[in-house]
Design a protein around this motif. Structure first.
Motif, PDB file in Angstrom:
ATOM      1  N   LYS A  36       0.846  -1.190   0.000  1.00  8.07           N
ATOM      2  CA  LYS A  36       0.000   0.000   0.000  1.00  8.07           C
ATOM      3  C   LYS A  36       0.885   1.245   0.000  1.00  8.07           C
ATOM      4  CE  LYS A  36      -3.947   1.793   2.509  1.00  8.07           C
ATOM      5  NZ  LYS A  36      -4.794   1.614   3.683  1.00  8.07           N
ATOM      6  N   LEU A  37       0.545   2.189  -0.840  1.00  9.82           N
ATOM      7  CA  LEU A  37       1.332   3.412  -0.940  1.00  9.82           C
ATOM      8  C   LEU A  37       1.192   4.233   0.335  1.00  9.82           C
ATOM      9  CD1 LEU A  37       0.541   4.498  -4.593  1.00  9.82           C
ATOM     10  CD2 LEU A  37       2.574   3.330  -3.756  1.00  9.82           C
ATOM     11  N   ARG A  38       2.264   4.883   0.714  1.00 16.08           N
ATOM     12  CA  ARG A  38       2.291   5.719   1.912  1.00 16.08           C
ATOM     13  C   ARG A  38       2.886   7.075   1.586  1.00 16.08           C
ATOM     14  NH1 ARG A  38      -1.181   3.880   5.250  1.00 16.08           N
ATOM     15  NH2 ARG A  38      -0.938   1.707   5.748  1.00 16.08           N
ATOM     16  N   GLY A  39       2.598   8.032   2.447  1.00 14.32           N
ATOM     17  CA  GLY A  39       3.198   9.354   2.327  1.00 14.32           C
ATOM     18  C   GLY A  39       2.857  10.061   1.032  1.00 14.32           C
ATOM     19  N   PHE A  40       3.818  10.784   0.514  1.00 11.33           N
ATOM     20  CA  PHE A  40       3.605  11.571  -0.695  1.00 11.33           C
ATOM     21  C   PHE A  40       3.382  10.689  -1.918  1.00 11.33           C
ATOM     22  CE2 PHE A  40       5.711  14.600   2.104  1.00 11.33           C
ATOM     23  CZ  PHE A  40       4.891  15.704   1.940  1.00 11.33           C
ATOM     24  N   ALA A  41       3.765   9.422  -1.859  1.00 12.64           N
ATOM     25  CA  ALA A  41       3.563   8.492  -2.977  1.00 12.64           C
ATOM     26  C   ALA A  41       2.077   8.270  -3.255  1.00 12.64           C
ATOM     27  CB  ALA A  41       4.248   7.163  -2.673  1.00 12.64           C
ATOM     28  N   ARG A  42       1.226   8.586  -2.294  1.00 16.48           N
ATOM     29  CA  ARG A  42      -0.219   8.432  -2.494  1.00 16.48           C
ATOM     30  C   ARG A  42      -0.791   9.495  -3.424  1.00 16.48           C
ATOM     31  NH1 ARG A  42      -2.601   8.171   3.381  1.00 16.48           N
ATOM     32  NH2 ARG A  42      -4.524   7.911   2.231  1.00 16.48           N
ATOM     33  N   GLY A  43      -0.033  10.548  -3.668  1.00 11.71           N
ATOM     34  CA  GLY A  43      -0.486  11.593  -4.581  1.00 11.71           C
ATOM     35  C   GLY A  43      -1.529  12.523  -3.988  1.00 11.71           C
ATOM     36  N   LEU A  44      -1.668  12.513  -2.669  1.00 16.61           N
ATOM     37  CA  LEU A  44      -2.645  13.382  -2.004  1.00 16.61           C
ATOM     38  C   LEU A  44      -2.001  14.695  -1.596  1.00 16.61           C
ATOM     39  CD1 LEU A  44      -4.341  10.723   0.295  1.00 16.61           C
ATOM     40  CD2 LEU A  44      -5.174  11.600  -1.885  1.00 16.61           C
ATOM     41  N   GLU A  45      -2.844  15.681  -1.388  1.00 11.37           N
ATOM     42  CA  GLU A  45      -2.366  16.994  -0.961  1.00 11.37           C
ATOM     43  C   GLU A  45      -2.314  17.047   0.564  1.00 11.37           C
ATOM     44  OE1 GLU A  45      -3.576  21.690  -1.477  1.00 11.37           O
ATOM     45  OE2 GLU A  45      -4.611  20.182  -2.669  1.00 11.37           O
ATOM     46  N   PRO A  46      -1.192  17.481   1.136  1.00 10.24           N
ATOM     47  CA  PRO A  46      -1.096  17.562   2.590  1.00 10.24           C
ATOM     48  C   PRO A  46      -2.051  18.612   3.155  1.00 10.24           C
ATOM     49  CG  PRO A  46       0.989  18.196   1.555  1.00 10.24           C
ATOM     50  CD  PRO A  46       0.029  17.890   0.473  1.00 10.24           C
ATOM     51  N   GLU A  47      -2.695  18.277   4.269  1.00 13.43           N
ATOM     52  CA  GLU A  47      -3.604  19.217   4.928  1.00 13.43           C
ATOM     53  C   GLU A  47      -2.906  19.891   6.101  1.00 13.43           C
ATOM     54  OE1 GLU A  47      -7.690  18.918   7.484  1.00 13.43           O
ATOM     55  OE2 GLU A  47      -7.567  17.741   5.648  1.00 13.43           O
ATOM     56  N   CYS A  48      -2.348  19.079   6.989  1.00 10.86           N
ATOM     57  CA  CYS A  48      -1.645  19.620   8.156  1.00 10.86           C
ATOM     58  C   CYS A  48      -0.772  18.532   8.765  1.00 10.86           C
ATOM     59  CB  CYS A  48      -2.629  20.153   9.195  1.00 10.86           C
ATOM     60  SG  CYS A  48      -3.649  18.883   9.954  1.00 10.86           S
ATOM     61  N   ILE A  49       0.114  18.960   9.637  1.00  6.78           N
ATOM     62  CA  ILE A  49       0.955  18.028  10.381  1.00  6.78           C
ATOM     63  C   ILE A  49       0.335  17.874  11.753  1.00  6.78           C
ATOM     64  CG2 ILE A  49       3.235  17.626  11.364  1.00  6.78           C
ATOM     65  CD1 ILE A  49       4.353  19.313   9.017  1.00  6.78           C
ATOM     66  N   ILE A  50       0.065  16.631  12.122  1.00  2.27           N
ATOM     67  CA  ILE A  50      -0.582  16.333  13.397  1.00  2.27           C
ATOM     68  C   ILE A  50       0.433  16.263  14.528  1.00  2.27           C
ATOM     69  CG2 ILE A  50      -1.963  14.617  14.632  1.00  2.27           C
ATOM     70  CD1 ILE A  50      -3.074  13.782  11.880  1.00  2.27           C
ATOM     71  N   GLY A  51       1.620  15.767  14.222  1.00  6.05           N
ATOM     72  CA  GLY A  51       2.640  15.624  15.246  1.00  6.05           C
ATOM     73  C   GLY A  51       3.979  15.304  14.621  1.00  6.05           C
ATOM     74  N   ALA A  52       4.978  15.122  15.467  1.00  4.34           N
ATOM     75  CA  ALA A  52       6.326  14.811  15.011  1.00  4.34           C
ATOM     76  C   ALA A  52       6.929  13.765  15.940  1.00  4.34           C
ATOM     77  CB  ALA A  52       7.186  16.071  15.005  1.00  4.34           C
ATOM     78  N   THR A  53       7.833  12.974  15.395  1.00  5.75           N
ATOM     79  CA  THR A  53       8.502  11.952  16.190  1.00  5.75           C
ATOM     80  C   THR A  53       9.889  11.701  15.622  1.00  5.75           C
ATOM     81  OG1 THR A  53       8.268   9.739  17.151  1.00  5.75           O
ATOM     82  CG2 THR A  53       7.619   9.984  14.859  1.00  5.75           C
ATOM     83  N   ASP A  54      10.680  11.009  16.395  1.00  7.61           N
ATOM     84  CA  ASP A  54      12.017  10.615  15.969  1.00  7.61           C
ATOM     85  C   ASP A  54      11.960   9.133  15.620  1.00  7.61           C
ATOM     86  OD1 ASP A  54      14.657   9.276  16.571  1.00  7.61           O
ATOM     87  OD2 ASP A  54      15.249  11.367  16.594  1.00  7.61           O
ATOM     88  N   SER A  55      12.317   8.797  14.409  1.00  6.64           N
ATOM     89  CA  SER A  55      12.336   7.405  13.988  1.00  6.64           C
ATOM     90  C   SER A  55      13.728   7.063  13.495  1.00  6.64           C
ATOM     91  CB  SER A  55      11.306   7.173  12.880  1.00  6.64           C
ATOM     92  OG  SER A  55      11.360   5.849  12.422  1.00  6.64           O
ATOM     93  N   ARG A  56      14.431   6.283  14.296  1.00  3.73           N
ATOM     94  CA  ARG A  56      15.801   5.873  13.957  1.00  3.73           C
ATOM     95  C   ARG A  56      16.707   7.065  13.697  1.00  3.73           C
ATOM     96  NH1 ARG A  56      14.175   0.871  10.008  1.00  3.73           N
ATOM     97  NH2 ARG A  56      13.092  -0.305  11.607  1.00  3.73           N
ATOM     98  N   GLY A  57      16.552   8.081  14.505  1.00  4.75           N
ATOM     99  CA  GLY A  57      17.402   9.259  14.395  1.00  4.75           C
ATOM    100  C   GLY A  57      16.964  10.264  13.359  1.00  4.75           C
ATOM    101  N   LYS A  58      15.832  10.027  12.690  1.00  8.25           N
ATOM    102  CA  LYS A  58      15.338  10.962  11.683  1.00  8.25           C
ATOM    103  C   LYS A  58      14.009  11.553  12.131  1.00  8.25           C
ATOM    104  CE  LYS A  58      17.524   8.683   7.782  1.00  8.25           C
ATOM    105  NZ  LYS A  58      17.331   8.082   6.465  1.00  8.25           N
ATOM    106  N   LEU A  59      13.866  12.850  11.943  1.00  9.83           N
ATOM    107  CA  LEU A  59      12.626  13.530  12.294  1.00  9.83           C
ATOM    108  C   LEU A  59      11.549  13.154  11.285  1.00  9.83           C
ATOM    109  CD1 LEU A  59      11.089  15.564  14.052  1.00  9.83           C
ATOM    110  CD2 LEU A  59      11.928  17.367  12.523  1.00  9.83           C
ATOM    111  N   MET A  60      10.397  12.716  11.790  1.00  8.64           N
ATOM    112  CA  MET A  60       9.269  12.325  10.946  1.00  8.64           C
ATOM    113  C   MET A  60       8.050  13.126  11.370  1.00  8.64           C
ATOM    114  SD  MET A  60      10.551   9.779   9.113  1.00  8.64           S
ATOM    115  CE  MET A  60       9.258   8.709   8.521  1.00  8.64           C
ATOM    116  N   PHE A  61       7.231  13.510  10.396  1.00 12.01           N
ATOM    117  CA  PHE A  61       5.973  14.199  10.665  1.00 12.01           C
ATOM    118  C   PHE A  61       4.815  13.244  10.411  1.00 12.01           C
ATOM    119  CE2 PHE A  61       8.255  18.233   9.191  1.00 12.01           C
ATOM    120  CZ  PHE A  61       8.479  18.681  10.479  1.00 12.01           C
ATOM    121  N   LEU A  62       3.801  13.317  11.276  1.00 14.02           N
ATOM    122  CA  LEU A  62       2.559  12.600  11.035  1.00 14.02           C
ATOM    123  C   LEU A  62       1.677  13.543  10.231  1.00 14.02           C
ATOM    124  CD1 LEU A  62       0.902  10.059  11.452  1.00 14.02           C
ATOM    125  CD2 LEU A  62       0.047  11.064  13.575  1.00 14.02           C
TER     126      LEU A  62
END
Length: 112
Positions: A36-62
């Motif tokens: 299943k496609l995830r993230g920007f690969a889904r071709g959807l337009e971002p609405e907002c960022i719900i939160g942020a987390t650290d995943s394996r030393g990289k900043l990720m946005f929900l």
């Protein structure tokens, strides 16, 4: 190969993968979820960022997407490039300013 044979070829490979892995974690459902496609690969337009987390030393946005109930974790570096205004809005909503009293204001507080 004809064009119809080329279209069927990936499905055959997927079917073989399912047969080779008897483990429940590698069931057909698991593979379908992984494909299943995830993230920007889904071709959807971002609405907002719900939160942020650290995943394996990289900043990720929900990321919440417009016209979708699903949210995906996306790398902050990718979001910074693909939707900078959404990222700026996220930080602005969480920004707090701390003001320090000037010398005159401190003297007035001490007199009271």
């Amino acid at each position: 190969y004809g064009s119809s044979q080329q279209q069927n070829q990936p499905r055959i490979k997927s079917a073989i993968l399912f047969d080779l892995h008897p483990c429940p974690l590698t069931s057909r459902l698991f593979f379908l979820q992984q494909e299943k496609l995830r993230g920007f690969a889904r071709g959807l337009e971002p609405e907002c960022i719900i939160g942020a987390t650290d995943s394996r030393g990289k900043l990720m946005f929900l990321m919440k997407w417009k016209n979708s109930d699903e949210a995906d974790l996306v790398p902050a570096k990718e979001a910074n490039v693909k939707c900078p205004q959404v990222v700026i809005s996220f930080y602005e909503e969480r920004l707090t300013w701390h003001s320090y009293p000037t010398e005159g204001e401190e003297e007035k507080k001490e007199e009271k």
